[in-house]
Design an enzyme around this catalytic site. Structure first.
Site: not given
Ligand code: APR
Length: 233
Positions: A59, A109, A201, A219
């Site tokens: 990564r 994190h 989101n 975003a």
């Molecule tokens: N623009 C805006 N939002 C987006 C886009 C985009 N182009 N693409 C995806 N998303 C949104 C999705 O709808 C989802 O709600 O981003 C979010 C990503 O969610 P996750 O994959 O769960 O990531 P995150 O919320 O950052 O996870 C939190 O979980 O796995 C652990 O430590 C890890 O920091 C991470 C934490």
């Protein structure tokens, strides 16, 4: 929303999606290739350090082929031009906020481009592979690990985050599913302190019902428009 002065912004994997970095949950999510328990827990690191270090080496190396997108650039502009307090709290471990120019920020994190000595606690900028047993430049113990907060470990700088939320007039959440605590609880803390709350989101999240306002879309489109509006008030 009255004219806010102090802003706290939480970002998640969604803000980096348009840069080509896989999110965690959802189709093609990062975890789909791996069981979280196998790569992102202290137990996994103890049981199979080579697998865990390799997961983060890959990564880290992938950061060379991605760039900040307009959402990162817009937040960096807000960071530069916003006269009040501002803190970007990212759950992400990529370096795209920094590369866009953000400075008033923290990684709750951890960060791919940091190494942590499990023996003495020192941190080091780290751009290359980090094999298990790499000696610490400070204490020489063979104990350098990825500076990533694993599930079950305590996120970084929580006191600073909570102090910022207590002063915030506006809490904005960008690109996060609201699936992981304590970050998922920040919207409720902000509301309890009287802040207005905004979600940007792609899709409704687990926390959407807690926000005063949610805007759904990419975003890279929503964030520049929101920043332009904030700076033209
Ligand atoms: N623009 C805006 N939002 C987006 C886009 C985009 N182009 N693409 C995806 N998303 C949104 C999705 O709808 C989802 O709600 O981003 C979010 C990503 O969610 P996750 O994959 O769960 O990531 P995150 O919320 O950052 O996870 C939190 O979980 O796995 C652990 O430590 C890890 O920091 C991470 C934490």
């Amino acid at each position: 929303m009255a004219d806010p002065k102090n802003i706290v912004i939480l970002t998640g994997a969604g803000i980096s999606a348009e840069s080509g970095i896989a999110t965690f949950r959802g189709p093609g999510g990062l975890w789909e290739g791996h069981r979280v328990e196998d790569v992102c827990t202290p137990q996994a690191l103890a049981a199979d350090p080579a697998l865990v270090h390799r997961f983060y080496d890959l990564r880290r190396a992938a950061l060379a082929s991605v760039r900040p997108n307009p959402a990162h650039d817009a937040l960096a502009r807000l960071d530069r031009e916003w006269a009040g307090d501002l803190l970007i709290v990212t759950q992400n471990v990529d370096d795209l906020h920094e590369r866009a120019g953000a400075t008033r920020m923290l990684h709750m994190h951890g960060a791919l481009k940091q190494a942590l000595c499990a023996a003495c606690g020192e941190r080091f900028d780290w751009a290359d592979d980090l094999p298990p047993g790499t000696p610490c430049p400070a204490c020489a113990a063979p104990a350098l690990r990825p500076d990533i907060v694993f599930f079950g470990e305590i996120p970084y700088q929580m006191e600073r985050i909570e102090a910022a939320l207590a002063q915030a007039d506006l809490f904005a959440s960008i690109g996060t599913s609201g699936a992981v605590y304590p970050a998922a609880g920040f919207v409720r803390m902000a509301k309890a302190y009287g802040a207005a709350t905004l979600e940007l989101n792609l899709d409704p999240s687990e926390g959407s019902s807690w926000f005063d306002e949610s805007r759904f879309g990419p975003a890279g489109t929503l964030v520049p428009a929101w920043v332009e509006d904030m700076l033209s008030r």
